[in-house]
Write a protein that holds these residues in place. Structure first.
Motif, PDB file in Angstrom:
ATOM      1  N   VAL A  92      44.416  42.335  21.361  1.00  0.00           N
ATOM      2  CA  VAL A  92      45.247  41.247  20.840  1.00  0.00           C
ATOM      3  C   VAL A  92      44.314  40.137  20.360  1.00  0.00           C
ATOM      4  CG1 VAL A  92      47.004  39.518  21.385  1.00  0.00           C
ATOM      5  CG2 VAL A  92      47.146  41.776  22.430  1.00  0.00           C
ATOM      6  N   GLU A  93      44.468  39.756  19.105  1.00  0.00           N
ATOM      7  CA  GLU A  93      43.757  38.608  18.548  1.00  0.00           C
ATOM      8  C   GLU A  93      42.254  38.609  18.841  1.00  0.00           C
ATOM      9  OE1 GLU A  93      45.725  34.947  19.546  1.00  0.00           O
ATOM     10  OE2 GLU A  93      47.682  35.720  18.938  1.00  0.00           O
ATOM     11  N   ASN A  94      41.564  39.615  18.366  1.00  0.00           N
ATOM     12  CA  ASN A  94      40.104  39.712  18.466  1.00  0.00           C
ATOM     13  C   ASN A  94      39.570  39.796  19.896  1.00  0.00           C
ATOM     14  OD1 ASN A  94      39.705  39.685  15.676  1.00  0.00           O
ATOM     15  ND2 ASN A  94      39.671  37.453  15.626  1.00  0.00           N
ATOM     16  N   ARG A  95      40.382  40.324  20.802  1.00  0.00           N
ATOM     17  CA  ARG A  95      39.904  40.485  22.181  1.00  0.00           C
ATOM     18  C   ARG A  95      40.551  41.720  22.783  1.00  0.00           C
ATOM     19  NH1 ARG A  95      40.108  36.118  25.490  1.00  0.00           N
ATOM     20  NH2 ARG A  95      40.565  37.231  27.368  1.00  0.00           N
ATOM     21  N   ILE A  96      39.874  42.292  23.761  1.00  0.00           N
ATOM     22  CA  ILE A  96      40.453  43.376  24.550  1.00  0.00           C
ATOM     23  C   ILE A  96      40.666  42.837  25.956  1.00  0.00           C
ATOM     24  CG2 ILE A  96      39.556  45.290  23.172  1.00  0.00           C
ATOM     25  CD1 ILE A  96      37.272  45.592  25.240  1.00  0.00           C
ATOM     26  N   SER A  97      41.739  43.298  26.590  1.00  0.00           N
ATOM     27  CA  SER A  97      42.023  42.818  27.945  1.00  0.00           C
ATOM     28  C   SER A  97      42.762  43.887  28.740  1.00  0.00           C
ATOM     29  CB  SER A  97      42.841  41.527  27.916  1.00  0.00           C
ATOM     30  OG  SER A  97      44.101  41.757  27.341  1.00  0.00           O
ATOM     31  N   LYS A  98      42.661  43.734  30.055  1.00  0.00           N
ATOM     32  CA  LYS A  98      43.316  44.661  30.977  1.00  0.00           C
ATOM     33  C   LYS A  98      43.608  43.920  32.275  1.00  0.00           C
ATOM     34  CE  LYS A  98      42.731  49.181  33.192  1.00  0.00           C
ATOM     35  NZ  LYS A  98      41.866  50.364  33.246  1.00  0.00           N
ATOM     36  N   GLU A  99      44.762  44.229  32.868  1.00  0.00           N
ATOM     37  CA  GLU A  99      45.111  43.660  34.172  1.00  0.00           C
ATOM     38  C   GLU A  99      44.868  44.694  35.256  1.00  0.00           C
ATOM     39  OE1 GLU A  99      48.491  40.824  35.313  1.00  0.00           O
ATOM     40  OE2 GLU A  99      49.255  42.824  35.774  1.00  0.00           O
ATOM     41  N   TYR A 100      44.182  44.267  36.298  1.00  0.00           N
ATOM     42  CA  TYR A 100      43.911  45.108  37.468  1.00  0.00           C
ATOM     43  C   TYR A 100      44.740  44.582  38.629  1.00  0.00           C
ATOM     44  CZ  TYR A 100      39.903  46.734  34.798  1.00  0.00           C
ATOM     45  OH  TYR A 100      39.105  47.273  33.822  1.00  0.00           O
ATOM     46  N   LYS A 101      45.299  45.503  39.406  1.00  0.00           N
ATOM     47  CA  LYS A 101      46.136  45.129  40.554  1.00  0.00           C
ATOM     48  C   LYS A 101      45.481  45.589  41.853  1.00  0.00           C
ATOM     49  CE  LYS A 101      50.227  45.138  37.825  1.00  0.00           C
ATOM     50  NZ  LYS A 101      51.603  44.901  37.842  1.00  0.00           N
ATOM     51  N   PHE A 102      45.657  44.768  42.892  1.00  0.00           N
ATOM     52  CA  PHE A 102      45.019  45.020  44.180  1.00  0.00           C
ATOM     53  C   PHE A 102      46.019  44.876  45.327  1.00  0.00           C
ATOM     54  CE2 PHE A 102      41.991  43.450  41.142  1.00  0.00           C
ATOM     55  CZ  PHE A 102      40.981  44.389  41.241  1.00  0.00           C
ATOM     56  N   LYS A 103      45.582  45.322  46.495  1.00  0.00           N
ATOM     57  CA  LYS A 103      46.433  45.265  47.680  1.00  0.00           C
ATOM     58  C   LYS A 103      46.622  43.833  48.184  1.00  0.00           C
ATOM     59  CE  LYS A 103      45.043  46.401  51.906  1.00  0.00           C
ATOM     60  NZ  LYS A 103      44.449  47.162  52.990  1.00  0.00           N
ATOM     61  N   ASP A 104      45.569  43.023  48.081  1.00  0.00           N
ATOM     62  CA  ASP A 104      45.642  41.660  48.620  1.00  0.00           C
ATOM     63  C   ASP A 104      44.619  40.758  47.924  1.00  0.00           C
ATOM     64  OD1 ASP A 104      43.131  42.230  49.837  1.00  0.00           O
ATOM     65  OD2 ASP A 104      44.125  42.926  51.650  1.00  0.00           O
ATOM     66  N   HIS A 105      44.624  39.513  48.318  1.00  0.00           N
ATOM     67  CA  HIS A 105      43.748  38.517  47.694  1.00  0.00           C
ATOM     68  C   HIS A 105      42.271  38.811  47.967  1.00  0.00           C
ATOM     69  CE1 HIS A 105      43.074  34.759  45.674  1.00  0.00           C
ATOM     70  NE2 HIS A 105      42.394  34.286  46.697  1.00  0.00           N
ATOM     71  N   TYR A 106      41.966  39.295  49.159  1.00  0.00           N
ATOM     72  CA  TYR A 106      40.577  39.606  49.505  1.00  0.00           C
ATOM     73  C   TYR A 106      40.003  40.657  48.554  1.00  0.00           C
ATOM     74  CZ  TYR A 106      36.498  41.246  51.997  1.00  0.00           C
ATOM     75  OH  TYR A 106      35.222  41.611  52.311  1.00  0.00           O
ATOM     76  N   GLN A 107      40.748  41.733  48.292  1.00  0.00           N
ATOM     77  CA  GLN A 107      40.277  42.773  47.380  1.00  0.00           C
ATOM     78  C   GLN A 107      40.155  42.234  45.954  1.00  0.00           C
ATOM     79  OE1 GLN A 107      42.705  46.268  47.705  1.00  0.00           O
ATOM     80  NE2 GLN A 107      41.803  46.868  49.653  1.00  0.00           N
ATOM     81  N   THR A 108      41.070  41.369  45.568  1.00  0.00           N
ATOM     82  CA  THR A 108      41.010  40.770  44.235  1.00  0.00           C
ATOM     83  C   THR A 108      39.721  39.974  44.075  1.00  0.00           C
ATOM     84  OG1 THR A 108      43.424  40.592  44.225  1.00  0.00           O
ATOM     85  CG2 THR A 108      42.224  39.287  42.583  1.00  0.00           C
ATOM     86  N   LEU A 109      39.405  39.140  45.050  1.00  0.00           N
ATOM     87  CA  LEU A 109      38.208  38.311  44.952  1.00  0.00           C
ATOM     88  C   LEU A 109      36.930  39.136  45.051  1.00  0.00           C
ATOM     89  CD1 LEU A 109      39.207  35.056  46.821  1.00  0.00           C
ATOM     90  CD2 LEU A 109      39.190  35.551  44.369  1.00  0.00           C
ATOM     91  N   ALA A 110      36.953  40.204  45.815  1.00  0.00           N
ATOM     92  CA  ALA A 110      35.788  41.089  45.870  1.00  0.00           C
ATOM     93  C   ALA A 110      35.536  41.707  44.493  1.00  0.00           C
ATOM     94  CB  ALA A 110      35.999  42.180  46.922  1.00  0.00           C
ATOM     95  N   PHE A 111      36.607  42.099  43.811  1.00  0.00           N
ATOM     96  CA  PHE A 111      36.499  42.637  42.457  1.00  0.00           C
ATOM     97  C   PHE A 111      35.945  41.570  41.507  1.00  0.00           C
ATOM     98  CE2 PHE A 111      38.564  43.206  38.283  1.00  0.00           C
ATOM     99  CZ  PHE A 111      38.080  44.462  37.940  1.00  0.00           C
ATOM    100  N   VAL A 112      36.465  40.358  41.587  1.00  0.00           N
ATOM    101  CA  VAL A 112      36.001  39.270  40.720  1.00  0.00           C
ATOM    102  C   VAL A 112      34.505  39.035  40.923  1.00  0.00           C
ATOM    103  CG1 VAL A 112      36.155  36.768  40.325  1.00  0.00           C
ATOM    104  CG2 VAL A 112      38.237  38.148  40.506  1.00  0.00           C
TER     105      VAL A 112
END
Length: 83
Positions: A11-31
């Motif tokens: 979309v508009e000169n960019r590629i993107s994807k949403e990743y889903k996790f079990k909880d906030h801890y896993q999300t931040l580890a991914f980040v």
């Protein structure tokens, strides 16, 4: 090259994807792992972080569009997520 990436949108000169996790801890580890990849590649995505989601977006600002490096980094993030 987008066809080689599963779940990524263009979309508009960019590629993107949403990743889903079990909880906030896993999300931040991914980040934090994405931050390590971006530091090593010297190519930094836009990140939008929620409780259990992270949206990753790549574009190359210097050319106002997509470069090969955007797709390489996206593939590395996908590989990280699959570990």
């Amino acid at each position: 090259m987008l066809n080689g990436l599963e779940g990524w949108d263009y979309v508009e000169n960019r590629i993107s994807k949403e990743y889903k996790f079990k909880d906030h801890y896993q999300t931040l580890a991914f980040v934090n792992a994405v931050a390590w990849i971006s530091h090593r590649e010297d190519h930094h995505p836009d990140l939008s972080v929620g409780y259990n989601t992270c949206n990753v977006g790549y574009t190359t600002h210097a050319i106002n569009g997509l470069s090969e490096n955007d797709f390489i980094c996206a593939a590395k993030v996908d590989y990280l997520f699959d570990l």
